[in-house]
Design a protein around this motif. Structure first.
Motif, PDB file in Angstrom:
ATOM      1  N   SER A  22      50.931  51.478  44.996  1.00 35.35           N
ATOM      2  CA  SER A  22      49.556  50.885  45.520  1.00 35.35           C
ATOM      3  C   SER A  22      49.152  51.352  46.233  1.00 35.35           C
ATOM      4  O   SER A  22      47.565  52.027  46.421  1.00 35.35           O
ATOM      5  CB  SER A  22      49.743  49.705  46.067  1.00 35.35           C
ATOM      6  OG  SER A  22      50.417  48.868  45.321  1.00 35.35           O
ATOM      7  N   GLY A  29      41.428  54.595  43.521  1.00 41.88           N
ATOM      8  CA  GLY A  29      40.382  53.130  43.499  1.00 41.88           C
ATOM      9  C   GLY A  29      38.630  53.202  44.483  1.00 41.88           C
ATOM     10  O   GLY A  29      37.631  53.405  43.678  1.00 41.88           O
ATOM     11  N   GLY A 223      49.094  48.169  40.884  1.00 43.24           N
ATOM     12  CA  GLY A 223      47.662  48.231  40.177  1.00 43.24           C
ATOM     13  C   GLY A 223      47.111  47.016  40.904  1.00 43.24           C
ATOM     14  O   GLY A 223      45.846  46.746  41.959  1.00 43.24           O
ATOM     15  N   THR A 224      47.604  45.900  40.803  1.00 45.49           N
ATOM     16  CA  THR A 224      46.837  44.524  40.904  1.00 45.49           C
ATOM     17  C   THR A 224      46.843  44.450  42.359  1.00 45.49           C
ATOM     18  O   THR A 224      46.351  43.667  43.382  1.00 45.49           O
ATOM     19  CB  THR A 224      47.763  43.115  40.672  1.00 45.49           C
ATOM     20  OG1 THR A 224      48.083  44.000  39.305  1.00 45.49           O
ATOM     21  CG2 THR A 224      47.811  41.864  41.219  1.00 45.49           C
ATOM     22  N   SER A 227      44.381  46.298  43.700  1.00 48.31           N
ATOM     23  CA  SER A 227      42.466  45.835  43.249  1.00 48.31           C
ATOM     24  C   SER A 227      42.330  44.568  44.551  1.00 48.31           C
ATOM     25  O   SER A 227      41.326  44.751  44.237  1.00 48.31           O
ATOM     26  CB  SER A 227      42.846  45.130  41.801  1.00 48.31           C
ATOM     27  OG  SER A 227      43.328  46.520  41.218  1.00 48.31           O
ATOM     28  N   TYR A 231      39.789  45.183  46.558  1.00 51.91           N
ATOM     29  CA  TYR A 231      37.927  44.418  46.463  1.00 51.91           C
ATOM     30  C   TYR A 231      37.804  43.468  48.077  1.00 51.91           C
ATOM     31  O   TYR A 231      36.492  43.215  48.606  1.00 51.91           O
ATOM     32  CB  TYR A 231      38.643  43.678  45.711  1.00 51.91           C
ATOM     33  CG  TYR A 231      37.134  41.977  45.441  1.00 51.91           C
ATOM     34  CD1 TYR A 231      36.461  42.235  44.536  1.00 51.91           C
ATOM     35  CD2 TYR A 231      37.844  40.436  45.463  1.00 51.91           C
ATOM     36  CE1 TYR A 231      35.666  40.390  44.682  1.00 51.91           C
ATOM     37  CE2 TYR A 231      36.839  39.838  45.846  1.00 51.91           C
ATOM     38  CZ  TYR A 231      35.756  40.067  44.777  1.00 51.91           C
ATOM     39  OH  TYR A 231      34.505  38.622  44.937  1.00 51.91           O
ATOM     40  N   THR A 253      33.004  47.642  40.222  1.00 48.14           N
ATOM     41  CA  THR A 253      34.224  47.022  40.408  1.00 48.14           C
ATOM     42  C   THR A 253      35.300  46.817  39.385  1.00 48.14           C
ATOM     43  O   THR A 253      36.414  46.795  39.366  1.00 48.14           O
ATOM     44  CB  THR A 253      33.800  45.413  41.477  1.00 48.14           C
ATOM     45  OG1 THR A 253      33.176  45.991  42.365  1.00 48.14           O
ATOM     46  CG2 THR A 253      35.333  45.076  42.302  1.00 48.14           C
ATOM     47  N   VAL A 257      38.580  48.438  38.958  1.00 46.85           N
ATOM     48  CA  VAL A 257      39.906  47.405  39.175  1.00 46.85           C
ATOM     49  C   VAL A 257      40.805  47.885  37.656  1.00 46.85           C
ATOM     50  O   VAL A 257      41.636  48.143  38.196  1.00 46.85           O
ATOM     51  CB  VAL A 257      39.388  45.676  38.759  1.00 46.85           C
ATOM     52  CG1 VAL A 257      40.508  45.123  38.354  1.00 46.85           C
ATOM     53  CG2 VAL A 257      39.245  45.688  40.406  1.00 46.85           C
ATOM     54  N   MET A 260      42.698  51.573  37.740  1.00 41.07           N
ATOM     55  CA  MET A 260      43.155  51.581  38.417  1.00 41.07           C
ATOM     56  C   MET A 260      45.135  51.136  38.224  1.00 41.07           C
ATOM     57  O   MET A 260      46.209  51.397  37.552  1.00 41.07           O
ATOM     58  CB  MET A 260      43.311  50.670  40.346  1.00 41.07           C
ATOM     59  CG  MET A 260      42.025  51.490  40.499  1.00 41.07           C
ATOM     60  SD  MET A 260      41.311  50.094  41.851  1.00 41.07           S
ATOM     61  CE  MET A 260      42.901  50.207  42.601  1.00 41.07           C
ATOM     62  N   LEU A 261      44.150  49.754  36.851  1.00 38.09           N
ATOM     63  CA  LEU A 261      45.272  49.120  36.569  1.00 38.09           C
ATOM     64  C   LEU A 261      46.089  49.860  35.298  1.00 38.09           C
ATOM     65  O   LEU A 261      47.125  49.549  35.056  1.00 38.09           O
ATOM     66  CB  LEU A 261      45.340  47.578  35.903  1.00 38.09           C
ATOM     67  CG  LEU A 261      45.341  46.727  36.950  1.00 38.09           C
ATOM     68  CD1 LEU A 261      44.467  45.942  36.036  1.00 38.09           C
ATOM     69  CD2 LEU A 261      46.289  46.119  37.401  1.00 38.09           C
TER      70      LEU A 261
END
Length: 289
Positions: A22, A29, A223-224, A227, A231, A253, A257, A260-261
């Motif tokens: 992450s 990101g 990734g979540t 993100s 954000y 954005t 995202v 990144m995922l």
């Protein structure tokens, strides 16, 4: 008790791996977000470039309006704004503080149309070509453009984008190495399980599948998390500085995202594949190294 401890160790390793991935994805990101924001700012700057059409004195207003509308309808134009001689004089007085009529006795300015071009036309050569087409118009006295300024802006923007591209590629390579090492450690902890599965006749594909699947899920989770953090950082930066919200919109954005995922799942899946293959080829005696 041993099974509970082993399950806890595996869970702890996955959590550690997810957090590590992450953080790496968060850095990627941030660079991607800066790159997209820079690209948008560059486009906005380029779309403020163009040329000015100075019109002849005593030109019929309807003809001038038709010329402006014709320019505005062209594919290259972002806008075509008409400034009268009085508008030009007022702008001069605001910039210099001088009353030009008191100095020369008349208004020396002429009406002009300020044309802004789209980003793909914002080069000195293309703007010069466009300007030349309007120099032949019978309503036009002259066409002015700032070629040196246009070239300088384009050079600076190309340099900035090149530097960001190099940084992004370097970070992508570094992130893959870091994530690969992290996942290798989690696979290393289960290397004897891989050897046991080999002994009972499991095929390489059967052995690899759960490792790759688990790490793809970890990559999605990482990734979540990254993100959400990105954000939150973007929202905070936008609340502090309004220019950030103009440079980084919802489209940028969502794009970052999604990247990144996908990057989290792809890098983790590939790293798991390499790490599992390594221990599929290792002999039992070498597993203690």
């Amino acid at each position: 008790m041993k099974k509970r401890f082993r399950n806890f160790s595996i869970f702890n390793a996955r959590v550690t791996s997810t957090i590590s991935v992450s953080l790496v994805l968060l850095i990627l990101g941030m660079v991607a977000m800066i790159g997209l924001a820079t690209s948008k700012i560059t486009r906005d700057i380029k779309e403020n470039l163009g040329f000015d059409i100075v019109l002849l004195e005593d030109t019929d207003e309807s003809s001038v309006a038709d010329l402006r509308d014709d320019i505005a309808a062209q594919d290259f134009a972002v806008s075509a704004e008409l400034f009268s001689a009085e508008d030009a004089m007022r702008r001069w007085e605001q910039e210099t503080g001088e009353n030009i009529i008191e100095i020369v006795g008349v208004n020396p300015f002429a009406s002009e149309i300020s044309v802004k071009v789209k980003a793909e036309y914002a080069s000195a050569e293309k703007i010069a070509e466009l300007a030349d087409t309007y120099r032949l118009n019978p309503l036009v006295e002259e066409v002015t453009m700032h070629a040196d300024m246009i070239d300088a802006i384009n050079r600076n923007m190309h340099t900035v984008m090149a530097v960001l591209s190099v940084i992004a590629v370097a970070l992508l390579l570094i992130s893959f190495v870091l994530i690969n090492n992290t996942i290798r450690l989690t696979v290393y902890a289960r290397r004897f399980l891989i050897h046991t599965m080999k002994l009972v006749g499991a095929t390489p594909g059967f052995i690899r599948r759960p490792f790759i699947k688990a790490n793809v899920v970890n990559g999605l989770a990482a990734g979540t998390v990254a993100s959400l953090l990105l954000y939150a950082m973007t929202c905070y930066a936008s609340s502090v500085n309004e220019s950030v919200s103009r440079a980084i919109g919802l489209e940028e954005t969502l794009t970052v995202v999604a990247l990144m995922l996908v990057a989290g799942m792809l890098i983790c899946g590939i790293a798991a594949l390499f790490a599992t293959n390594r221990y599929l080829r290792v002999d039992y005696d070498d597993m203690f190294d």
